[in-house]
Structures are given as C-alpha cells and as structure tokens.
Enzyme design. Structure first.
Site, PDB file in Angstrom:
ATOM      1  N   LYS A  83       3.420  11.347  -3.610  1.00 31.52           N
ATOM      2  CA  LYS A  83       2.267  10.771  -4.323  1.00 31.52           C
ATOM      3  C   LYS A  83       1.296  11.862  -4.783  1.00 31.52           C
ATOM      4  O   LYS A  83       0.645  11.719  -5.811  1.00 31.52           O
ATOM      5  CB  LYS A  83       1.567   9.778  -3.393  1.00 31.52           C
ATOM      6  CG  LYS A  83       0.384   9.053  -3.998  1.00 31.52           C
ATOM      7  CD  LYS A  83      -0.072   7.933  -3.073  1.00 31.52           C
ATOM      8  CE  LYS A  83      -1.377   7.303  -3.476  1.00 31.52           C
ATOM      9  NZ  LYS A  83      -1.756   6.214  -2.568  1.00 31.52           N
TER      10      LYS A  83
ATOM     11  N   ASP B  36       0.883  -1.167   0.000  1.00 35.63           N
ATOM     12  CA  ASP B  36       0.000   0.000   0.000  1.00 35.63           C
ATOM     13  C   ASP B  36       0.918   1.213   0.000  1.00 35.63           C
ATOM     14  O   ASP B  36       1.491   1.567   1.036  1.00 35.63           O
ATOM     15  CB  ASP B  36      -0.880  -0.054   1.258  1.00 35.63           C
ATOM     16  CG  ASP B  36      -1.655   1.242   1.473  1.00 35.63           C
ATOM     17  OD1 ASP B  36      -1.658   2.099   0.568  1.00 35.63           O
ATOM     18  OD2 ASP B  36      -2.265   1.388   2.556  1.00 35.63           O
TER      19      ASP B  36
ATOM     20  N   ASP C   8     -12.443   5.706   2.256  1.00 38.02           N
ATOM     21  CA  ASP C   8     -10.999   5.701   2.498  1.00 38.02           C
ATOM     22  C   ASP C   8     -10.489   7.126   2.648  1.00 38.02           C
ATOM     23  O   ASP C   8     -10.380   7.871   1.672  1.00 38.02           O
ATOM     24  CB  ASP C   8     -10.301   4.998   1.318  1.00 38.02           C
ATOM     25  CG  ASP C   8      -8.794   4.883   1.519  1.00 38.02           C
ATOM     26  OD1 ASP C   8      -8.259   5.486   2.474  1.00 38.02           O
ATOM     27  OD2 ASP C   8      -8.154   4.179   0.719  1.00 38.02           O
TER      28      ASP C   8
ATOM     29  N   GLU D 192      -7.132   0.671  -4.269  1.00 41.54           N
ATOM     30  CA  GLU D 192      -7.093   0.533  -2.809  1.00 41.54           C
ATOM     31  C   GLU D 192      -8.421   0.014  -2.237  1.00 41.54           C
ATOM     32  O   GLU D 192      -8.406  -0.906  -1.414  1.00 41.54           O
ATOM     33  CB  GLU D 192      -6.703   1.872  -2.177  1.00 41.54           C
ATOM     34  CG  GLU D 192      -5.239   2.224  -2.456  1.00 41.54           C
ATOM     35  CD  GLU D 192      -4.909   3.698  -2.256  1.00 41.54           C
ATOM     36  OE1 GLU D 192      -5.785   4.454  -1.774  1.00 41.54           O
ATOM     37  OE2 GLU D 192      -3.784   4.097  -2.588  1.00 41.54           O
TER      38      GLU D 192
END
Ligand code: AMP
Length: 522
Positions: free
Chosen positions: A76, A14, A184, A153
């Site tokens: 990211k 992850d 999330d 994800e």
C-alpha cells in the site's frame, strides 16, 4: 424489495498498510469482524512469492525472516507508483496488483463465513489522492471484487464508533450535531480528520496526514537502537542483511507491544553468530520516538485550524489504528484536546466495521430502501492545472478546487493561450498545494488539438473541473470564441490499462473480465 440485493452480504474491507480486516453485517445489521483462514481477525498485508505459489498473511510475514527478497511488505505504501521497487519471483509487479493478492485472500477466506460474495466497500486513508484511490479500486477489480464504494478510513471509523457508542441512532443519524477528530495511526500511515456529524450527514471539515508515518517508524527506532548496540559490541551492522534485519524487526515490534502494557521489555537478537540481549524501558522508548509523536501532534493542530475550530469545539476524539494502543498517543491526545479519547471499539476493527455499515446502506438503497447514511467528503489535496505566469514565464500551479472543499465540487478558471496562432493546448492536471507544479503529483494530462488558425495570443481558455464524491475527476475545456471543446476522459499516469487489469484479474482471482453493474454510490 429487490430479492437478489437483499441476500448479498454487506462486506467492508479495511485494506490496511500492515494489516487488513474484513467485516460484515449480521442479521441484526450489527458489524462483525470475520476471521481469516488462519483463524485471525487481522491479516498481515504481506505477500510471499514461493515458486508458483503466492501466499498472503501470517506465513508471508514469517518468510520475511528467511526469504525477504521474495516478500512484498506493505505494498500500500507504494500505490501510485508504476511498479513495486523490487521484482518478485522474476516479475515486476504494479503495487495495486500486489494489493489485489491481499484482497483475493481476504475475499476467499471471508467467503467461507458469509458465502460467495463479490460486492464490498473498501477503505482508503482520507488524504489518498486520486491516483491512489483509483489504484485501490483497480486492486479490488483484479481480486474479483465489485467495489461498491471507496470510502475514507476516518469516515468509516466515525460511523462505527457512532453506532457503537450511541452518538448515532439506529438510523445512523447524529442525535445532536457534534464535531469529532479521528486520529488514525496504523502500521505505515497516519492521518487525522475533523468531521461534523449532523443528523445523517457526515461532513469532513478537514483532513491531513502523512502516508509515510506509522508504527513501522516506531519499530525502526528500536531496530536502529539494537543495530547501534551490535555495531558498538561487534562492529557489524545486522541491517546489512535483509533477513537478519527482518528477524530483529519482529523482535522489536513484539517489544513495542509489550511496552504498551508494561514499563519495560527485553529484545534478543542474533547476527553472524553474535548475540545480544537488551532491556528497554517505556520512558526510553518514548524519548527515542518523541519526534515521531510530535509530528502527529503538529498535524492534529493543523487539521483543527483548517476546520476552523478550536479544541473546545471538539466533542470526541476517536482512536483508530493499532499504534494508538501506545500509551504515549493517548496521553498526548488527552493533553492536547482536554478530553479522554474514545477507545471502546478495537482500533484495528473500527474501520472495517464502518465499511460494512456503508456497504449495508448501499445495498439497501439498491434494494429500494431509503439510504441511511449520507456521507459528505472534502477533497484532501488541491486540484489544478499547470499554467505559465505571463510575467515570469515560470510554470505555476493554477488551482481550481482548493483542498478541503466539500464534494461534489466544480470550478472553472480562465487561462490564456501563450502565443499567437497557437494550434494546440497541453493541459497538465496536478494535485497538491505547492505553487511550483514540480512538487505536486501529476494526475494526468490531455491535449486539446486543432485550434483554429489565427487565434491571437491571450485567447481565453475556460477549464472546468467536476470532482465527484467518490474521487472521480472530469475535465472540460472550452476555447472562447471558437467551437473547440473537450470533455476529457482522464488519462491517469501510472494507471493500468483495462487489458492489464483483466490479465491480472485472471492471474490473481482466476475470474474473467467483468462489466461492473452495481457500483453506483448512493
Ligand atoms: P493497523 O495498520 O491499524 O493494523 O496498525 C498496525 C500497527 O499497530 C503495527 O505497527 C503494530 O505494530 C501496531 N500495534 C498493534 N498493537 C500494538 C500495541 N499493543 N502497541 C503498540 N503498537 C501496536
């Protein structure tokens, strides 16, 4: 069975905005998180350039308080851009190369537990576009990994929760059809995905998100609150200094975590010899961040309606991402959905666990065992080309594959040449919903040269897209009435050339270029 494949550890990564987690399957095929070199399960996705050394993780976070301009924080967030906004150690870095430093640390540290490994499944937010998926895959390559698959994800989380909570059996199949919503909220990104699980099929019904919203924004509200107090008392703004701001941010993040457990927290901060100590209650914190939470509520509603469901149809709400530990999130979701959200797996680990299960399934397929999970995704953004409206002559987005279409998908649409005797066609491929292409992201472009002379205006051009489950897009163009055809290798803007990838791979992982053999999704 292929012996080599059976001994390859099933590793899932992850690669989070703020923290990353690695998991692998144990002998009983149960996912386990792997500790890093510092003994932690979570590795901060932060990179420090110190002299010739590159340091990733906890030490890099510490350095932010004293040496912030040598630290790449959350690379990211910048994937898809050509370069990270600041040079580091005198060098410009593409964000995916910074992500590669993070992955390289994860690979090296995890090797101590599982032995030397290359193959891994890496996760990305469901709404990541084609460019960001490719950048993530490239980061894996530069870190010396052979990326088995890039999966969403929320899909990974659903797999992990499903296995752990028993709504999936040991073969990974849903015992009865169920609809789930995965909420999330991580450190830097937010997404919500509605999925239907039926047998071994995981079908994403809709996905939506905000990749500039996350726990960091909650922290920032506290930082702004502290800065406002500083300005009131001492007429100075600690946010003007990168290192002071980073120190205050750490205090605020700590206070935020305390507020998830207790009704109040204190924040102490210093700047230019001035000190303050503030007390804040959970109610005050919730009120100063209410609009952020409401943005997520709105996105959940949109995702439910895009999936064609009502809240009564949702069987489970899964919590993923460290920020879902904030009580305000659970309360909001319970009220919205009418059911208590599932939080039995640590929200930090669920995604990596699901990725490891997926890696296990791919490796098993390579070893000749039947595939266990069938994952069906949708595209999270519409894909189309830029065309001209014949009446207004304005540029318009001509959508071929609308968002939330089940993948793999293919579509063909007819466009027309604009003028007589047109000799070439420029095809601009865009991703996004806006009718005005300016507001969508450019995926790539290609030119169809050498049209035969003398074609009339309005000659039909058939443009076909084929979009695969792993997010790869191929484009085919045919000019009707001619033998002009083009099968396009997508030339992605902002994407690194193979020579650059190989150079970074050598610099980051010390490994030579490699032809990837195993990366075929099942
Ligand atoms: P992730 O990217 O999923 O690892 O999430 C990291 C985010 O979760 C960071 O913004 C953390 O500050 C936040 N976080 C972790 N634990 C807590 C907690 N107990 N309360 C509030 N936020 C938390």
């Amino acid at each position: 069975m292929n012996k080599a494949a059976s001994t390859i550890p099933a590793v899932g990564i992850d690669l989070g905005t703020t923290y990353s987690v690695v998991a692998c399957l144990d002998e009983q095929e149960r996912p386990r998180s792997i500790v890093n070199g510092e003994g932690d399960l979570l590795t901060p996705s932060v990179v420090l350039f110190e002299g010739d050394q590159v340091i990733v993780g906890r030490e890099a976070v510490k350095a932010m308080a004293v040496d912030a301009d040598q630290v790449a924080d959350c690379p990211k967030r910048f994937l898809g851009r050509r370069m990270y906004p600041r040079p580091l150690h005198g060098q410009e870095w593409p964000p995916e190369a910074l992500e590669a430093w993070v992955l390289d640390k994860l690979r090296r540290d995890a090797s101590r537990t599982v032995g030397n490994f290359r193959h891994a499944v890496i996760t990305v937010p469901a709404y990541f576009d084609e460019v960001r998926r490719k950048a993530t895959q490239d980061a894996g390559y530069m870190a010396g990994l052979d990326v088995l698959d890039i999966i969403n994800e929320p899909t990974a989380a659903a797999v992990a929760f499903g296995m752990a909570e028993g709504f999936l059996d040991e073969r990974g199949e849903a015992k009865r059809p169920i609809n789930i919503l995965v909420y999330d909220l991580g450190g830097g990104t937010f997404d919500v995905t509605v999925m239907r699980l039926e047998g071994g099929h995981f079908q994403t019904l809709s996905t939506d998100g905000d990749f500039q919203l996350g726990g960091k924004d909650w922290d920032q509200r506290l930082v702004d609150f502290v800065a406002a107090e500083f300005m009131k008392r001492y007429q100075v703004d600690p946010r003007d200094d990168l290192s002071a701001a980073a120190r205050i941010w750490r205090e605020c993040e700590e206070a935020k975590r305390t507020l998830s457990l207790r009704g109040k927290a204190t924040i102490a901060a210093d700047y230019q010899g001035n000190w303050i100590r503030l007390e804040i209650t959970r109610a005050e914190f919730e009120s100063m961040t209410r609009d952020l939470l409401e943005r997520t509520t709105f996105t959940c509603r949109e995702a439910i309606s895009a999936a064609g469901l009502s809240w009564d149809d949702v069987d489970r709400v899964l919590l993923v991402g460290g920020s879902t530990r904030m009580p305000q999130v659970k309360e909001m979701l319970a009220e919205l959905s009418g059911r208590a959200p599932d939080d039995s797996i640590s929200p930090d680990e669920a995604v990596a666990h699901g990725a490891a299960i997926r890696a296990g399934a791919i490796l098993a397929a390579h070893a000749g065992r039947p595939p266990r999970l069938k994952i069906r995704n949708v595209n999270s953004h519409s894909l189309g080309v830029v065309g001209k409206d014949p009446k207004t002559l304005r540029s318009r987005t001509g959508i071929l594959i609308p968002r939330n279409t089940p993948l793999p998908a293919s579509a063909t649409r007819t466009f027309r040449t604009q003028k007589a005797d047109q000799r070439s066609i420029l095809l601009q491929i865009v991703e996004g919903e806006n009718p005005d292409p300016i507001y969508n992201s450019q995926v790539g472009r290609c030119t169809v040269p050498n049209l035969p002379k003398g074609l009339p205006a309005g000659q039909p051009i058939l443009v076909s897209f084929e979009y695969e489950e792993n997010g790869r897009l191929s484009v085919h163009v045919r000019v009707e009435g001619t033998d002009v055809e083009l099968a396009h290798e997508l030339n992605r803007e902002n994407s690194l050339a193979q020579a650059d990838l190989d150079r970074y791979r050598k610099q980051i992982s010390g490994l030579p270029p490699q032809v990837i053999a195993l990366a075929t999704p099942i």
